[in-house]
Enzyme design. Sequence first.
Site, mmCIF file in Angstrom:
data_model
loop_
_atom_site.group_PDB
_atom_site.id
_atom_site.type_symbol
_atom_site.label_atom_id
_atom_site.label_comp_id
_atom_site.label_asym_id
_atom_site.label_seq_id
_atom_site.Cartn_x
_atom_site.Cartn_y
_atom_site.Cartn_z
ATOM 1 N N LYS A 125 0.847 -1.194 0.000
ATOM 2 C CA LYS A 125 0.000 0.000 0.000
ATOM 3 C C LYS A 125 0.880 1.241 0.000
ATOM 4 O O LYS A 125 2.093 1.148 0.166
ATOM 5 C CB LYS A 125 -0.908 -0.009 1.228
ATOM 6 C CG LYS A 125 -1.937 -1.108 1.157
ATOM 7 C CD LYS A 125 -3.094 -0.802 2.069
ATOM 8 C CE LYS A 125 -4.092 -1.948 2.046
ATOM 9 N NZ LYS A 125 -4.954 -1.926 3.221
ATOM 10 N N HIS A 128 1.786 7.070 2.988
ATOM 11 C CA HIS A 128 1.331 8.452 2.846
ATOM 12 C C HIS A 128 2.026 9.364 3.862
ATOM 13 O O HIS A 128 2.794 8.894 4.699
ATOM 14 C CB HIS A 128 -0.187 8.551 2.935
ATOM 15 C CG HIS A 128 -0.757 7.802 4.085
ATOM 16 N ND1 HIS A 128 -0.715 8.292 5.363
ATOM 17 C CD2 HIS A 128 -1.337 6.589 4.159
ATOM 18 C CE1 HIS A 128 -1.278 7.417 6.162
ATOM 19 N NE2 HIS A 128 -1.656 6.371 5.473
ATOM 20 N N HIS A 131 2.238 8.401 7.374
ATOM 21 C CA HIS A 131 3.297 7.471 7.774
ATOM 22 C C HIS A 131 4.611 8.203 8.004
ATOM 23 O O HIS A 131 5.416 7.804 8.839
ATOM 24 C CB HIS A 131 3.498 6.386 6.715
ATOM 25 C CG HIS A 131 2.430 5.337 6.715
ATOM 26 N ND1 HIS A 131 1.541 5.181 5.689
ATOM 27 C CD2 HIS A 131 2.102 4.398 7.630
ATOM 28 C CE1 HIS A 131 0.721 4.182 5.973
ATOM 29 N NE2 HIS A 131 1.036 3.690 7.144
HETATM 30 N N1 ARG Z 1 -0.049 -0.628 9.553
HETATM 31 C C1 ARG Z 1 -0.985 0.290 10.136
HETATM 32 C C2 ARG Z 1 -1.339 1.388 9.140
HETATM 33 O O1 ARG Z 1 -0.556 1.718 8.304
HETATM 34 C C3 ARG Z 1 -0.463 0.941 11.372
HETATM 35 C C4 ARG Z 1 -0.109 -0.009 12.483
HETATM 36 C C5 ARG Z 1 -0.125 0.666 13.794
HETATM 37 N N2 ARG Z 1 0.293 -0.161 14.875
HETATM 38 C C6 ARG Z 1 -0.432 -1.088 15.490
HETATM 39 N N3 ARG Z 1 0.112 -1.768 16.446
HETATM 40 N N4 ARG Z 1 -1.678 -1.287 15.199
HETATM 41 O O2 ARG Z 1 -2.413 1.934 9.217
#
Ligand code: ARG
Length: 563
Positions: A125, A128, A131
């Site tokens: 993905k 963005h 992030h």
């Molecule tokens: N991968 C997720 C995203 O990009 C964020 C993960 C955040 N951390 C967690 N422990 N849920 O939206």
Amino acid sequence: MFNEVFCRIAARIAEVSRFSFDEINRCMEKSNHSKKQDVTLFVIKISNAPDADAKELFDAIVDARIELIENVSMKGSSISFDVNKRAIMKDVLCAIQSKQDKFGSNEIGKGKRMVVEYSSPNIAKIFHVGHLRTTILGQFIVNLLRECGYETTSINFFGDWGKQFGLVLLGYMKHGSEEELEKDPLRHLFDVYVKISRDAKDDAGVDAEAREIFRKMEEDGDEWCMGLWKKFRMLSVEKYKQLYKRLNVEFDVYSGESMYNERGKQIVETCGLVKTDPDGSKVFDFGDNQKVLAMKNDGTTLYITRDIAAAKERLEEYMPEKIIYVVSSEQNKHFEDLFRTLKLLGLDESRFQHVNYGLVAGMSTRAGKVEFLEDIVDEATSVMKRVMQADDSRSSFTPEEIDSTAEILALSTLLVMDFTAKRIKGYEFDVEKRARNTSGTGPYLQYAHCRLKSIEMRNNEVDYSSIDAIDFSLICVPEVFELVYKLLWYEHVVEKCLDDYEPSRIVTYLQDLAGCINSAINSLRVMGVDKELAKARLLVLSSARIVLQNGLKILGATPLSKM
Ligand code: ARG
């Protein structure tokens, strides 16, 4: 030094009045705003007859002529005064020079451990700007905690599992190329994912096929599928590692949702706290119709299930004081659900903290919307390069110097742009505007650092290391007083950041400091002045440079010597 100076002041006042040291401390407010007096005592907080007591205290303070304070005034029942900079100057500069790059650090976290999870992008993905925020904010928190003596473990929790991986694998089989994958895994997997999602719109069979692939991965651990998936993951992690390096970001642990799939299932099956819904799915039931879905009716896990397993394991493995999750405020609900489920499972809620942040108006360029971390960094660097090349004073730079300096300045620009307001606020992503060397930007801080560094280098034969031999009376001017008082505050600003993990505290401080530095430089010429004067002035300037450098490093920037 900060606490020491104000404790000394409180102790002296307690000595000459009938209030105790604790009472004075309790009613004492400190400020470093140039428009306010440095300290105010709110007598109303410690007295039932504040007006009379304030008058008495005021007289006592004035009569005692305490060396550390000056300009005592009274308004109603509040007494204000300034810190006598002349009296603290030597101690402050001495502390900075003896601690050097440790100045500002403390031992609040000594013997304690923290876990910080941040960045955590999703494979296949887009990465963005949100992030980017978690990545740099998370690294700031790690830098801060380490500065405060905590043993800190940094974790990147990749989005590397979930039903979309059925689609990614199928997409790769139909549209993928090994060569492209090796060359640029992040872009290629994203491309493949976009293409197959398009296919899925026209052909219902695609979704069914993808679901079957993911089921094979989850339930059978199908060797061929898992082999391909492992390769995707490995190549993506390697690519991210290279990019993180450009951001001064580093992780101790590369983890991911995929590692907690099995454990998530086990917890759901053995905890004895889930109910089965009529459709066969499993839920944590909090009553009042409040449920958290734990497992779908086809036996597959969810995002939250994997998070539950990961949280449990981190507590057991690291025994941290806290686990901090640096994730956008869009996931507030997810973390509320996660934390209450963890509590239901008997874990101590106070050990989990969601540090969130607001949305950013996305970054667009002439080529369209930016979707990859690499493009954000490249774009910021090329903007910076253009700004640098437009300025004649860079004519002595080699092309390599321009490149490396532009990259460092670009990161400083991104950091300061992101960290200027409170975390929860969004901002408009505009590198072009933030790349100029004007007050409030990253380049402005770097420029002040470069100016100081260059004065130090041009005068490196001036030896100011024996501080006892410095004649401080030579530098008793308002610019130095203001600067020294600012420097005194640095340790306190760092400490305050532990309360709320707001990097804006440090950015605001450094912007003010850079302002003080700029005015001090203009009145503290070193070149060509008398030797004793040069020593004293250089001591002040080099101390300011140390503090600015330490602050930039906590933010995640590399301090520059030349720009
Ligand atoms: N991968 C997720 C995203 O990009 C964020 C993960 C955040 N951390 C967690 N422990 N849920 O939206």
